[in-house]
Enzyme design. Structure first.
Site, PDB file in Angstrom:
ATOM      1  N   LYS A   1       0.852  -1.186   0.000  1.00 56.01           N
ATOM      2  CA  LYS A   1       0.000   0.000   0.000  1.00 56.01           C
ATOM      3  C   LYS A   1       0.890   1.238   0.000  1.00 56.01           C
ATOM      4  CE  LYS A   1      -3.429   2.283   2.951  1.00 56.01           C
ATOM      5  NZ  LYS A   1      -4.151   2.205   4.248  1.00 56.01           N
TER       6      LYS A   1
ATOM      7  N   HIS B   1      -0.469   4.567  -0.165  1.00 56.44           N
ATOM      8  CA  HIS B   1      -1.279   5.755   0.073  1.00 56.44           C
ATOM      9  C   HIS B   1      -1.928   5.640   1.448  1.00 56.44           C
ATOM     10  CE1 HIS B   1      -4.070   2.736  -1.520  1.00 56.44           C
ATOM     11  NE2 HIS B   1      -4.977   3.307  -0.748  1.00 56.44           N
TER      12      HIS B   1
END
Length: 248
Positions: free
Chosen positions: A122, A124
């Site tokens: 991930k 963000h």
């Protein structure tokens, strides 16, 4: 007359040897078309008298029942206080971890966390430039030092996804323990290289691999139902692992 009673007693005793959830699971995967009998050419080129396709278990009812059978196997293997997290490798292991944790809570009153991995970190949201990317690969319960993790997956072919998950988890936390890796069906079969991928995995990792059922269980069930199993036994005599060959 005594001989008849003896045969009936042996038949009853044999029926008692198979756990109820195993018998129900075999009946379930047959009814859903996930276990079929006939002649099937495998990727290896072998012609198998049975074919297992867990991809057939792709509706709400099936995934719910599959979670129950995984949960039943876990409860058969160990006490609830002996593990912390149910983990499923992406992608097929993801719904298994979720549905099994639901069944443990609903059917056995055992509340456990679940987790699974992303294929890509991930990049963000709640992360910073200094965040370890490996930590962003885990979804669900945060993996912490000393956690005891049961890994679930549908089948065992090469073991690549399992090794990948172990590497990811090892970068997330230290001193992790893996009581079991559990799959749906153990074909008890050697690969084209003459080895068992499950045995290799167990030797390299020290993690025992269990399954809801084995092909030996299928043979036992079919014989209980009065069905012939000679073609399956002949196949396993050629391609079965040593532990199943000694039972034939």
């Amino acid at each position: 007359l005594n001989l008849i009673f003896f045969i009936l007693y042996c038949s009853f005793k044999k029926r008692k040897t198979m756990e109820k959830y195993k018998r129900e699971f075999i009946e379930f995967i047959i009814s859903r078309g996930a276990l079929r009998f006939g002649e099937f050419k495998l990727k290896s080129g072998r012609v198998s008298p049975y074919f297992i396709n867990t991809g057939q278990l792709n509706d709400g009812y099936s995934i719910d029942r599959l979670g129950f059978f995984f949960a039943s196997k876990i409860m058969d293997l160990m006490n609830p206080d002996e593990f912390d997290i149910i983990y499923g490798p992406a992608y097929k292991g993801i719904p298994l971890a979720v549905t099994t944790s639901i069944s443990l809570s609903r059917d056995f009153n055992v509340v456990k966390h679940y987790a699974f991995n992303r294929k890509e970190a991930k990049m963000h949201g709640d992360i910073s430039s200094t965040t370890d990317k490996s930590k962003n690969l885990i979804v669900g319960k945060k993996i912490e030092t000393g956690n005891r993790i049961i890994m679930l997956d549908d089948v065992f072919t090469t073991g690549d996804t399992k090794f990948e998950s172990l590497s990811i988890l090892g970068n997330v936390a230290e001193n992790l323990h893996f009581p079991y890796l559990i799959i749906t069906v153990n074909r008890q079969e050697i690969g084209t290289d003459g080895t068992s991928a499950i045995n290799v995995f167990e030797e390299k990792t020290g993690i025992p691999v269990e399954s809801i059922i084995t092909i030996s269980d299928v043979i036992e069930y079919l014989e209980m139902m009065g069905k012939t199993t000679e073609s399956i036994k002949d196949y396993l005599k050629k391609y079965g692992t040593e532990d199943v060959k000694v039972k034939l």
